[in-house]
Design an enzyme around this catalytic site. Structure first.
Site, PDB file in Angstrom:
ATOM      1  N   LYS A 115      45.552 -52.090  -5.928  1.00 15.55           N
ATOM      2  CA  LYS A 115      46.833 -51.650  -6.531  1.00 15.55           C
ATOM      3  C   LYS A 115      46.860 -52.030  -8.006  1.00 15.55           C
ATOM      4  O   LYS A 115      46.129 -52.925  -8.453  1.00 15.55           O
ATOM      5  CB  LYS A 115      48.033 -52.275  -5.809  1.00 15.55           C
ATOM      6  CG  LYS A 115      48.119 -53.819  -5.832  1.00 15.55           C
ATOM      7  CD  LYS A 115      48.807 -54.417  -7.035  1.00 15.55           C
ATOM      8  CE  LYS A 115      48.831 -55.944  -6.999  1.00 15.55           C
ATOM      9  NZ  LYS A 115      48.989 -56.606  -8.300  1.00 15.55           N
TER      10      LYS A 115
ATOM     11  N   PRO B 112      37.438 -56.333  -8.039  1.00 14.32           N
ATOM     12  CA  PRO B 112      37.186 -57.674  -8.592  1.00 14.32           C
ATOM     13  C   PRO B 112      38.203 -58.698  -8.072  1.00 14.32           C
ATOM     14  O   PRO B 112      39.373 -58.365  -7.852  1.00 14.32           O
ATOM     15  CB  PRO B 112      37.349 -57.461 -10.103  1.00 14.32           C
ATOM     16  CG  PRO B 112      37.248 -55.990 -10.330  1.00 14.32           C
ATOM     17  CD  PRO B 112      37.697 -55.320  -9.069  1.00 14.32           C
TER      18      PRO B 112
ATOM     19  N   GLY C 169      40.657 -62.011  -8.085  1.00 14.09           N
ATOM     20  CA  GLY C 169      41.535 -62.713  -9.037  1.00 14.09           C
ATOM     21  C   GLY C 169      41.787 -61.899 -10.294  1.00 14.09           C
ATOM     22  O   GLY C 169      41.823 -62.428 -11.401  1.00 14.09           O
ATOM     23  N   ALA C 170      41.948 -60.586 -10.127  1.00  9.05           N
ATOM     24  CA  ALA C 170      42.039 -59.712 -11.298  1.00  9.05           C
ATOM     25  C   ALA C 170      43.369 -58.975 -11.371  1.00  9.05           C
ATOM     26  O   ALA C 170      43.549 -58.076 -12.190  1.00  9.05           O
ATOM     27  CB  ALA C 170      40.889 -58.715 -11.273  1.00  9.05           C
ATOM     28  N   GLY C 171      44.317 -59.325 -10.483  1.00  8.41           N
ATOM     29  CA  GLY C 171      45.620 -58.654 -10.502  1.00  8.41           C
ATOM     30  C   GLY C 171      45.606 -57.308  -9.803  1.00  8.41           C
ATOM     31  O   GLY C 171      46.518 -56.500  -9.971  1.00  8.41           O
ATOM     32  N   LEU C 172      44.563 -57.063  -8.991  1.00  8.40           N
ATOM     33  CA  LEU C 172      44.426 -55.761  -8.319  1.00  8.40           C
ATOM     34  C   LEU C 172      44.723 -55.846  -6.822  1.00  8.40           C
ATOM     35  O   LEU C 172      44.613 -54.841  -6.100  1.00  8.40           O
ATOM     36  CB  LEU C 172      43.019 -55.198  -8.539  1.00  8.40           C
ATOM     37  CG  LEU C 172      42.659 -54.902  -9.999  1.00  8.40           C
ATOM     38  CD1 LEU C 172      41.186 -54.538 -10.134  1.00  8.40           C
ATOM     39  CD2 LEU C 172      43.542 -53.777 -10.553  1.00  8.40           C
ATOM     40  N   GLY C 173      45.075 -57.023  -6.330  1.00  6.91           N
ATOM     41  CA  GLY C 173      45.514 -57.172  -4.934  1.00  6.91           C
ATOM     42  C   GLY C 173      44.413 -56.981  -3.900  1.00  6.91           C
ATOM     43  O   GLY C 173      44.717 -56.658  -2.747  1.00  6.91           O
ATOM     44  N   GLY C 174      43.157 -57.206  -4.281  1.00 10.10           N
ATOM     45  CA  GLY C 174      42.041 -56.957  -3.349  1.00 10.10           C
ATOM     46  C   GLY C 174      42.147 -57.775  -2.061  1.00 10.10           C
ATOM     47  O   GLY C 174      42.023 -57.231  -0.962  1.00 10.10           O
ATOM     48  N   GLY C 175      42.401 -59.070  -2.181  1.00 11.00           N
ATOM     49  CA  GLY C 175      42.510 -59.938  -1.004  1.00 11.00           C
ATOM     50  C   GLY C 175      43.691 -59.528  -0.133  1.00 11.00           C
ATOM     51  O   GLY C 175      43.593 -59.476   1.102  1.00 11.00           O
TER      52      GLY C 175
ATOM     53  N   ASP D  12      51.929 -59.894  -1.944  1.00  6.26           N
ATOM     54  CA  ASP D  12      51.521 -58.495  -2.186  1.00  6.26           C
ATOM     55  C   ASP D  12      51.088 -57.781  -0.911  1.00  6.26           C
ATOM     56  O   ASP D  12      50.835 -56.576  -0.931  1.00  6.26           O
ATOM     57  CB  ASP D  12      50.332 -58.447  -3.163  1.00  6.26           C
ATOM     58  CG  ASP D  12      50.732 -58.794  -4.586  1.00  6.26           C
ATOM     59  OD1 ASP D  12      51.942 -58.875  -4.865  1.00  6.26           O
ATOM     60  OD2 ASP D  12      49.823 -58.983  -5.412  1.00  6.26           O
TER      61      ASP D  12
HETATM   62  O1  C5P Z   1      52.544 -65.110  -2.174  1.00  7.84           O
HETATM   63  P1  C5P Z   1      51.268 -65.504  -2.825  1.00  7.84           P
HETATM   64  O2  C5P Z   1      50.458 -66.446  -1.957  1.00  7.84           O
HETATM   65  O3  C5P Z   1      50.441 -64.338  -3.278  1.00  7.84           O
HETATM   66  O4  C5P Z   1      51.665 -66.292  -4.133  1.00  7.84           O
HETATM   67  C1  C5P Z   1      50.765 -67.111  -4.849  1.00  7.84           C
HETATM   68  C2  C5P Z   1      51.548 -68.013  -5.785  1.00  7.84           C
HETATM   69  O5  C5P Z   1      52.151 -67.228  -6.822  1.00  7.84           O
HETATM   70  C3  C5P Z   1      52.714 -68.731  -5.125  1.00  7.84           C
HETATM   71  O6  C5P Z   1      52.306 -69.945  -4.568  1.00  7.84           O
HETATM   72  C4  C5P Z   1      53.664 -68.942  -6.289  1.00  7.84           C
HETATM   73  O7  C5P Z   1      53.239 -70.038  -7.069  1.00  7.84           O
HETATM   74  C5  C5P Z   1      53.455 -67.696  -7.123  1.00  7.84           C
HETATM   75  N1  C5P Z   1      54.446 -66.636  -6.846  1.00  7.84           N
HETATM   76  C6  C5P Z   1      55.749 -66.784  -7.308  1.00  7.84           C
HETATM   77  N2  C5P Z   1      56.674 -65.779  -7.077  1.00  7.84           N
HETATM   78  C7  C5P Z   1      56.303 -64.649  -6.445  1.00  7.84           C
HETATM   79  C8  C5P Z   1      54.990 -64.476  -5.969  1.00  7.84           C
HETATM   80  C9  C5P Z   1      54.084 -65.490  -6.191  1.00  7.84           C
HETATM   81  O8  C5P Z   1      56.100 -67.806  -7.907  1.00  7.84           O
HETATM   82  N3  C5P Z   1      57.217 -63.687  -6.269  1.00  7.84           N
END
Ligand code: C5P
Length: 301
Positions: free
Chosen positions: A12, A93, A95-101, A135
């Site tokens: 995404k 990739p 940890g790239a902001g693309l939501g792969g995991g 995500d």
């Molecule tokens: O939900 P997820 O595990 O992807 O979030 C990772 C980290 O990003 C959270 O532990 C939090 O620190 C931060 N986060 C946040 N607010 C969001 C989504 C994520 O602070 N709406």
């Protein structure tokens, strides 16, 4: 009889992302627009009766792979045991902001209950998805959607055209929790201005002249000025909008036409390696739905 499926798990981008305020539970309230794109991982899943044993193999070593967590949550929710094997081929990739995991986790939630002969109701899938990550629920839906709250409260938007896009992921890892901390949002009640600006933008989609915004750019560009210059180059090459996705480090540019995107790709490939520049297109909800129906067509349940 063992069952086997091969699924594509799409990435995404965030067409807009506003971080409003810190919540008492430590998360932040967001206003975002998620959009699925054609960049995808492939996951082969096999499932056969027996005592629970989970094997995960792939072309990368991924610590804390969400595929494992998603499998555990499906087995608990369906009260099933099974021998389950995953072989993944990652192209999105990390940890790239693309939501792969997150996408991989949602793929497990969509496929595995059906393979176990125990489909789960949508409400249950959404609940499991939200417990796996902010995500993940979006990838149960796909297409374009507004995400509110933690990002888990979703409102589908009408399909956008399959615009061509170029992604540049220059191998910089941005930690999402650190990016949120760097924003230093207060817990005070939110300012309504960003909400109105966001609402006006959503109502004008898919007009490519709209001013999209990602609040993380302010803090992440300060630390990695290279990302800002990538965005500026994409803008010069005619992309509208050009923006960072999620908490980075991918910067994408959308083009109205494929030849414009391909010209930008040629220019950027002089600077970035093949695995750092991806030519993709937006994937609508109707295509996402059709892809999932096709992928699971042969599975009972
Ligand atoms: O939900 P997820 O595990 O992807 O979030 C990772 C980290 O990003 C959270 O532990 C939090 O620190 C931060 N986060 C946040 N607010 C969001 C989504 C994520 O602070 N709406």
């Amino acid at each position: 009889m063992p069952t086997h499926v091969r699924v594509r798990s799409l990435a995404k981008i965030n067409l807009d992302l506003r971080v409003l305020h810190k919540r008492p539970d430590g998360y932040h309230d967001l206003r975002t627009i998620f959009q699925t794109i054609s960049l995808a991982d492939t996951i082969d899943i096999t499932c056969s009766p027996g005592r629970t044993k989970i094997d995960i193999n792939g072309n990368l070593n991924i610590p804390d792979n969400l595929i494992a967590k998603a499998t555990d949550s499906v087995l608990a929710a369906t009260r099933k045991t099974a021998r389950i094997g995953f072989v993944f081929s990652k192209r999105i990739p990390l940890g790239a902001g693309l939501g792969g995991g997150s996408s991989n986790a949602a793929a497990v939630l969509l496929a595995l209950p059906r393979m176990l002969g125990k489909p789960l109701p949508t409400e249950k899938l959404i609940e499991l998805a939200a417990s796996l990550g902010s995500d993940v629920p979006f990838f149960l839906l796909g297409g374009a959607a507004v995400g509110l709250g933690r990002g888990t409260e979703l409102y589908p938007l009408p399909d956008l055209p399959a615009f061509p896009a170029l992604l540049i992921t220059p191998g910089i890892h941005v930690s999402t929790p650190e990016a949120y901390r760097a924003l230093a949002r207060s817990e005070a009640t939110l300012d309504t201005a960003p909400i109105f600006a966001f609402q006006s933008l959503v109502s004008r989609l898919p007009d490519s002249r709209i001013e999209c915004q990602n609040d993380f750019e302010m803090v992440v560009f300060r630390q990695h000025p290279q990302l800002k210059s990538i965005r500026e180059k994409l803008l010069k090459l005619g992309a509208r909008p050009a923006l960072m996705s999620g908490s980075g480090s991918t910067v994408f540019g959308i083009s109205a036409k494929k030849d414009l995107r391909d010209r930008a790709a040629r220019a950027m490939r002089r600077e970035f390696a093949g695995d750092q520049a991806h030519s993709v297109q937006l994937v609508s909800r109707s295509r996402y739905d059709a892809m999932w129906r096709r992928q699971l067509a042969g599975v009972r349940g």
